[in-house]
Design an enzyme around this catalytic site. Structure first.
Site, PDB file in Angstrom:
ATOM      1  N   GLU A 253       0.359 -16.698 -29.603  1.00 53.39           N
ATOM      2  CA  GLU A 253      -0.981 -17.128 -29.172  1.00 53.39           C
ATOM      3  C   GLU A 253      -1.798 -15.857 -29.004  1.00 53.39           C
ATOM      4  O   GLU A 253      -1.574 -15.105 -28.056  1.00 53.39           O
ATOM      5  CB  GLU A 253      -0.902 -17.863 -27.824  1.00 53.39           C
ATOM      6  CG  GLU A 253       0.043 -19.036 -27.780  1.00 53.39           C
ATOM      7  CD  GLU A 253      -0.509 -20.259 -28.474  1.00 53.39           C
ATOM      8  OE1 GLU A 253      -1.667 -20.233 -28.918  1.00 53.39           O
ATOM      9  OE2 GLU A 253       0.236 -21.235 -28.592  1.00 53.39           O
ATOM     10  N   CYS A 287      -9.217 -16.091 -24.030  1.00 53.45           N
ATOM     11  CA  CYS A 287      -9.056 -16.033 -25.485  1.00 53.45           C
ATOM     12  C   CYS A 287      -9.984 -17.031 -26.180  1.00 53.45           C
ATOM     13  O   CYS A 287     -10.376 -16.825 -27.320  1.00 53.45           O
ATOM     14  CB  CYS A 287      -7.609 -16.311 -25.861  1.00 53.45           C
ATOM     15  SG  CYS A 287      -6.965 -17.799 -25.111  1.00 53.45           S
TER      16      CYS A 287
HETATM   17  P1  NDP Z   1      -1.564  -7.191 -25.011  1.00 52.29           P
HETATM   18  O1  NDP Z   1      -1.235  -7.631 -26.377  1.00 52.29           O
HETATM   19  O2  NDP Z   1      -1.899  -5.775 -24.783  1.00 52.29           O
HETATM   20  O3  NDP Z   1      -0.356  -7.487 -24.012  1.00 52.29           O
HETATM   21  C1  NDP Z   1       0.226  -8.753 -23.867  1.00 52.29           C
HETATM   22  C2  NDP Z   1       1.645  -8.578 -23.355  1.00 52.29           C
HETATM   23  O4  NDP Z   1       2.408  -7.886 -24.338  1.00 52.29           O
HETATM   24  C3  NDP Z   1       1.742  -7.747 -22.089  1.00 52.29           C
HETATM   25  O5  NDP Z   1       2.804  -8.223 -21.298  1.00 52.29           O
HETATM   26  C4  NDP Z   1       2.061  -6.375 -22.647  1.00 52.29           C
HETATM   27  O6  NDP Z   1       2.653  -5.532 -21.702  1.00 52.29           O
HETATM   28  C5  NDP Z   1       3.005  -6.732 -23.757  1.00 52.29           C
HETATM   29  N1  NDP Z   1       3.161  -5.721 -24.792  1.00 52.29           N
HETATM   30  C6  NDP Z   1       2.312  -4.728 -25.144  1.00 52.29           C
HETATM   31  N2  NDP Z   1       2.831  -3.996 -26.167  1.00 52.29           N
HETATM   32  C7  NDP Z   1       4.036  -4.548 -26.459  1.00 52.29           C
HETATM   33  C8  NDP Z   1       5.062  -4.254 -27.415  1.00 52.29           C
HETATM   34  N3  NDP Z   1       4.953  -3.243 -28.275  1.00 52.29           N
HETATM   35  N4  NDP Z   1       6.133  -5.034 -27.437  1.00 52.29           N
HETATM   36  C9  NDP Z   1       6.270  -6.066 -26.587  1.00 52.29           C
HETATM   37  N5  NDP Z   1       5.362  -6.373 -25.644  1.00 52.29           N
HETATM   38  C10 NDP Z   1       4.242  -5.643 -25.595  1.00 52.29           C
HETATM   39  O7  NDP Z   1      -2.694  -8.153 -24.506  1.00 52.29           O
HETATM   40  P2  NDP Z   1      -3.444  -8.118 -23.111  1.00 52.29           P
HETATM   41  O8  NDP Z   1      -2.459  -8.159 -21.988  1.00 52.29           O
HETATM   42  O9  NDP Z   1      -4.432  -7.022 -23.139  1.00 52.29           O
HETATM   43  O10 NDP Z   1      -4.161  -9.558 -23.129  1.00 52.29           O
HETATM   44  C11 NDP Z   1      -5.356  -9.777 -23.737  1.00 52.29           C
HETATM   45  C12 NDP Z   1      -5.160 -10.454 -25.071  1.00 52.29           C
HETATM   46  O11 NDP Z   1      -4.453 -11.672 -24.931  1.00 52.29           O
HETATM   47  C13 NDP Z   1      -6.467 -10.811 -25.717  1.00 52.29           C
HETATM   48  O12 NDP Z   1      -6.513 -10.371 -27.036  1.00 52.29           O
HETATM   49  C14 NDP Z   1      -6.498 -12.336 -25.684  1.00 52.29           C
HETATM   50  O13 NDP Z   1      -7.248 -12.931 -26.664  1.00 52.29           O
HETATM   51  C15 NDP Z   1      -5.068 -12.684 -25.731  1.00 52.29           C
HETATM   52  N6  NDP Z   1      -4.841 -13.997 -25.145  1.00 52.29           N
HETATM   53  C16 NDP Z   1      -4.563 -15.048 -25.971  1.00 52.29           C
HETATM   54  C17 NDP Z   1      -4.407 -16.307 -25.471  1.00 52.29           C
HETATM   55  C18 NDP Z   1      -4.063 -17.453 -26.380  1.00 52.29           C
HETATM   56  O14 NDP Z   1      -3.504 -18.428 -25.895  1.00 52.29           O
HETATM   57  N7  NDP Z   1      -4.344 -17.384 -27.659  1.00 52.29           N
HETATM   58  C19 NDP Z   1      -4.517 -16.577 -24.038  1.00 52.29           C
HETATM   59  C20 NDP Z   1      -4.803 -15.415 -23.263  1.00 52.29           C
HETATM   60  C21 NDP Z   1      -4.944 -14.168 -23.812  1.00 52.29           C
HETATM   61  P3  NDP Z   1       1.712  -4.517 -20.843  1.00 52.29           P
HETATM   62  O15 NDP Z   1       0.851  -5.386 -19.997  1.00 52.29           O
HETATM   63  O16 NDP Z   1       2.657  -3.729 -20.063  1.00 52.29           O
HETATM   64  O17 NDP Z   1       0.948  -3.701 -21.843  1.00 52.29           O
END
Ligand code: NDP
Length: 484
Positions: A253, A287
């Site tokens: 997502e 999102c």
């Molecule tokens: P990120 O992609 O930066 O992070 C999401 C999660 O992934 C966090 O727990 C993060 O950890 C982790 N993560 C980051 N890098 C890695 C990696 N290399 N391997 C595994 N896990 C990793 O997104 P954000 O937290 O900044 O969230 C915002 C984004 O989420 C927006 O783009 C938004 O559109 C999307 N979103 C989508 C939704 C949907 O249902 N389509 C709903 C809500 C949000 P850490 O926090 O430690 O970096």
């Protein structure tokens, strides 16, 4: 155990709470800039222990052979525990991501609702008998994957984590959950409540830590069979590439840049309210935010003028103040990013019609606040219209005819959501069918329900969560043929 800034909060492996071997990190309240405390960091070895705990718990006959109605009873008890502790959970989320308190309370209730919904699905969803094409009985059974990695963002842990964990458990899996480094506490507290509710240890493990370390270790673990990820598109693509190497399944997502369309024949007052809430609620950190507004040209000037006035009248303030309508952004790093993107829009010729800066109010000086911002004078091809800001920033564009509108609305890498406002239902239907998006709202916006599938087209992701077949995301189909 203490870190530089007080005691370190442990995370959960099986039934053991541990501060782990990785680097502890600090959680900061974005409304005040003050510390919420230190959180344990899970190393690669900790992640391995969590996956092994999940694998062992999932393989236990007590879980594998548990009858669906018994599994459902545990999920319902988790829902009760979440509800009984909703105020505390809402407070935890508010302190970490700065969301309005009222919204956090509602999300705690929705989190409990997800557990109840998947409990009901779990005990009512049948297997299938397929039409026979010979002298045999053909059945389709649905099996759990085994160990599911759930990785979540910071904007709505109360709902996003519940809808993943409840569905994965209902489907018979064990889960290792890695919450965002910015919002670790909800996952930790819900896991504690789940143990109290009688979930056997090991079925829900929580590893806290940074994405590039803890998250990457989890994604790369050979015993993780499904990665259910919500977050940014770039991270989602990297996860899909890694998972492809060992044919692990993914449910992604991801981000959005959703078109919000207002035809000249719309109920203008209602459309105005829908557009305003559609982009500025949750301070735009959603999102599905409707961030590209297309208004039919004959209505455009008057509509935008009223919208700007309404955006300027929104009360920006602390999340715990019931009068606040727009809370801070979730972190200071994120506010810097939003600011930089508004500067980019200006460089590309965009006109900032309102906002575009931090508020002047001295009460808000220590928080990560940013004013609701509307940008005009840009074309759909501009970077600010193509890249996700994930903040309170709306781009406004006029359109002339329906075909051109649909082409522009679809001219994006994303395909998560869309809103259409018109009194002409056949037109609304045509547009809804032509738009490439996982969800289309007609004469409403941002209505969500656990009972309908949610997910994206194109780079907004793959797979669906929630809804009747949301549980299937967490299962593999197995055919069993019985010869006569
Ligand atoms: P990120 O992609 O930066 O992070 C999401 C999660 O992934 C966090 O727990 C993060 O950890 C982790 N993560 C980051 N890098 C890695 C990696 N290399 N391997 C595994 N896990 C990793 O997104 P954000 O937290 O900044 O969230 C915002 C984004 O989420 C927006 O783009 C938004 O559109 C999307 N979103 C989508 C939704 C949907 O249902 N389509 C709903 C809500 C949000 P850490 O926090 O430690 O970096």
């Amino acid at each position: 155990m203490r870190g530089d800034n007080g005691p370190v909060r442990p995370f959960l492996i099986g039934s053991t709470w541990t501060v782990g071997e990785g680097q502890a990190f600090e959680s900061i309240n974005p409304a005040t800039g003050r510390s919420n405390g230190m959180i344990g960091g899970a190393s690669r070895a900790d992640v391995d222990r969590a996956v092994q705990a999940a694998k062992a718990a999932q393989a236990q006959p007590a879980w594998r052979n548990m009858l669906p109605h018994q599994r459902a009873a545990i999920l319902r008890r988790i829902a009760e525990r979440i509800e009984a502790n909703a105020t505390e959970l809402a407070e935890l989320q508010m302190r970490e991501n700065g969301k309005l308190r009222a919204e956090c309370v509602e999300q705690a209730s929705n989190g409990a609702g997800a557990y109840r919904y998947f409990a009901s699905i779990c005990e009512t969803m049948p297997s299938e008998v397929a039409p026979s094409r010979g002298e045999h009985l053909a059945m389709v059974l649905y099996e759990p994957f085994g160990v599911v990695a759930a990785i979540t963002p910071w904007n709505s842990p109360l709902t996003l984590e519940s809808q993943k964990v409840a569905a994965a458990l209902a489907a018979g899996n064990a889960v290792v959950l890695k919450p965002s480094e910015f919002t670790p506490s909800v996952a930790l507290r819900v896991a504690e409540l789940a143990l109290e509710a009688g979930l056997p240890p090991g079925l829900l493990n929580v590893v806290t830590g940074l994405g590039g370390e803890t998250g990457a270790a989890l994604v790369g673990h050979p015993d993780v069979r499904l990665i259910s990820f919500t977050g940014g598109t770039a991270t989602g693509k990297a996860i899909a590439r890694e998972a492809a190497g060992r044919m692990a399944a993914v449910a992604l997502e991801l981000g959005g840049k959703s078109p919000h369309i207002v035809f000249a024949d719309a109920d203008v007052d209602k459309a105005l309210e829908g557009v305003l809430n559609g982009v500025f609620s949750s301070t735009g950190q959603s999102c599905i935010a409707g961030t590209r507004l297309f208004v039919q040209r004959s209505l455009f000037d008057g509509f935008v003028e009223r919208l700007v006035a309404a955006a300027q009248a929104l009360r920006v303030g602390p999340p715990e103040d019931p009068a606040s309508q727009v809370a801070p952004l979730s972190s200071f790093v994120h506010r810097d990013k939003v600011e930089a993107m508004v500067a980019m829009a200006r460089e590309d010729g965009g006109r900032v019609l309102c906002g575009g800066t931090r508020p002047q109010d001295p009460r808000l000086a220590d928080g990560a606040y940013f004013l609701p911002t509307i940008i005009g004078g840009v074309a759909n091809s501009a970077r600010i219209c193509q890249q996700e800001v994930f903040g309170p920033v709306l781009c406004v564009m006029p359109f002339d005819d329906e075909a051109d509108l649909v082409a522009q609305a679809n001219d994006t890498a994303f395909g998560l959501a869309c809103g259409v406002w018109t009194r002409d239902f056949p037109k609304a239907w045509r547009v809804a069918r032509a738009i490439e998006a996982g969800t289309v709202w007609i004469n409403t916006y941002k209505r969500l329900s656990v009972s309908v599938p949610f997910g994206g087209f194109k780079e907004s992701g793959t797979g669906r969560e929630k809804g009747y077949f949301g549980i299937r995301t967490y299962q593999e189909a197995k055919t069993v043929m019985v010869g006569f």
